[in-house]
Design an enzyme around this catalytic site. Structure first.
Site, PDB file in Angstrom:
ATOM      1  N   ASP A 166       4.329  37.281 -53.509  1.00 15.63           N
ATOM      2  CA  ASP A 166       2.873  36.778 -54.437  1.00 15.63           C
ATOM      3  C   ASP A 166       3.135  37.614 -55.551  1.00 15.63           C
ATOM      4  O   ASP A 166       3.835  37.036 -56.551  1.00 15.63           O
ATOM      5  CB  ASP A 166       1.847  37.286 -53.691  1.00 15.63           C
ATOM      6  CG  ASP A 166       0.283  36.853 -54.435  1.00 15.63           C
ATOM      7  OD1 ASP A 166       0.346  36.058 -55.360  1.00 15.63           O
ATOM      8  OD2 ASP A 166      -0.767  37.443 -53.972  1.00 15.63           O
TER       9      ASP A 166
ATOM     10  N   PHE B 208      -5.422  30.558 -51.509  1.00 13.07           N
ATOM     11  CA  PHE B 208      -5.523  31.524 -50.608  1.00 13.07           C
ATOM     12  C   PHE B 208      -4.932  30.970 -49.205  1.00 13.07           C
ATOM     13  O   PHE B 208      -5.485  30.294 -48.669  1.00 13.07           O
ATOM     14  CB  PHE B 208      -6.781  32.310 -50.284  1.00 13.07           C
ATOM     15  CG  PHE B 208      -6.666  33.698 -49.592  1.00 13.07           C
ATOM     16  CD1 PHE B 208      -6.954  34.855 -50.310  1.00 13.07           C
ATOM     17  CD2 PHE B 208      -6.122  33.870 -48.371  1.00 13.07           C
ATOM     18  CE1 PHE B 208      -6.797  36.106 -49.669  1.00 13.07           C
ATOM     19  CE2 PHE B 208      -6.108  35.075 -47.557  1.00 13.07           C
ATOM     20  CZ  PHE B 208      -6.359  36.220 -48.620  1.00 13.07           C
TER      21      PHE B 208
ATOM     22  N   ASP C 211      -2.372  36.199 -43.084  1.00 11.52           N
ATOM     23  CA  ASP C 211      -3.723  36.494 -42.493  1.00 11.52           C
ATOM     24  C   ASP C 211      -4.716  36.522 -43.660  1.00 11.52           C
ATOM     25  O   ASP C 211      -4.595  36.354 -44.997  1.00 11.52           O
ATOM     26  CB  ASP C 211      -3.880  37.802 -41.873  1.00 11.52           C
ATOM     27  CG  ASP C 211      -3.748  39.066 -43.034  1.00 11.52           C
ATOM     28  OD1 ASP C 211      -2.632  38.797 -43.917  1.00 11.52           O
ATOM     29  OD2 ASP C 211      -4.679  39.801 -42.989  1.00 11.52           O
TER      30      ASP C 211
END
Ligand code: PRP
Length: 195
Positions: free
Chosen positions: A117, A167, A174
């Site tokens: 990310d 997301f 998770d």
């Protein structure tokens, strides 16, 4: 039994980004390609000193489990865990909460990560490993999520590229420790994030 946990978990999904079979196909391709590259690089030496696949706990566990079985070469497995300090501290502050059990000097390392990310985690791990003088360090990331990249990291193998800032959960990823066991990768509904 439809109002059980499984139903609720799937209900929180906005849309599926990569299906179970798309992931399986891509993991097979990656496994073949990585194996061929290490066979070329190491030759007969691969039997004496196999590459070490280093998985980052916890997100990479599911990807590594599948990738390792798609690699028909001698391979060792090892794990590290890297965590941010606290919940809201600056993202650059990382610490190793579980180090490797094995020395890596002179060894060929394949870092296996579920998602890149900002790039902070991988940059940190690379620095840590390079200081131990491995023979080589390559990176395989299942998801290269580009919009929030802050540290440049060279990814040798990428499963999928994600250019939107969704997301994402599933296949190891998770939200608040949940959804890791979904067999696909999906964008989470906003309602599941805020409630
Ligand atoms: C996630 C993911 C990567 C990291 C990527 O880990 O598994 O390791 O974030 O983010 P970055 O590129 O911005 O550093 P997380 O800290 O959520 O732990 P987990 O592996 O236990 O899910």
């Amino acid at each position: 039994m439809l109002h059980d946990g499984a139903h609720r978990m799937h209900h929180d999904i906005e849309r599926i980004l990569f299906t179970e079979s798309q992931i399986a196909q891509r993991v097979r391709e990656l496994g073949q390609q990585i194996s061929q590259d290490y066979e070329k690089l190491l030759g007969e030496k691969i039997f004496r000193e196999p590459p070490i696949a280093v998985g980052l706990l916890r997100g990479a566990v599911i990807f590594l489990a599948d990738l390792a079985r798609a690699m028909p070469i001698p391979l060792e497995l090892a794990f590290v865990a890297i965590s941010s300090y606290g919940m809201s501290s600056s993202p650059g502050e990382l610490r190793v909460v579980k180090d490797l059990e094995v020395p890596v000097a002179g060894r060929h390392i394949l870092i296996v990560e579920d998602i890149v990310d900002t790039g902070q985690t991988l940059a940190h791990l690379q620095e840590l490993l390079n200081a131990r003088h491995p023979a080589s360090v390559k990176i395989c990331a299942l998801l290269d999520k580009t919009p929030r990249r802050a540290r440049a990291v060279k990814l040798d193998y990428v499963g999928f590229t994600l250019t939107e800032d969704a997301f994402v959960v599933g296949y190891g990823l998770d939200y608040a420790e949940r959804y890791r066991n979904l067999p696909y990768i999906a964008a989470l509904k906003q309602s599941a994030i805020t409630t």
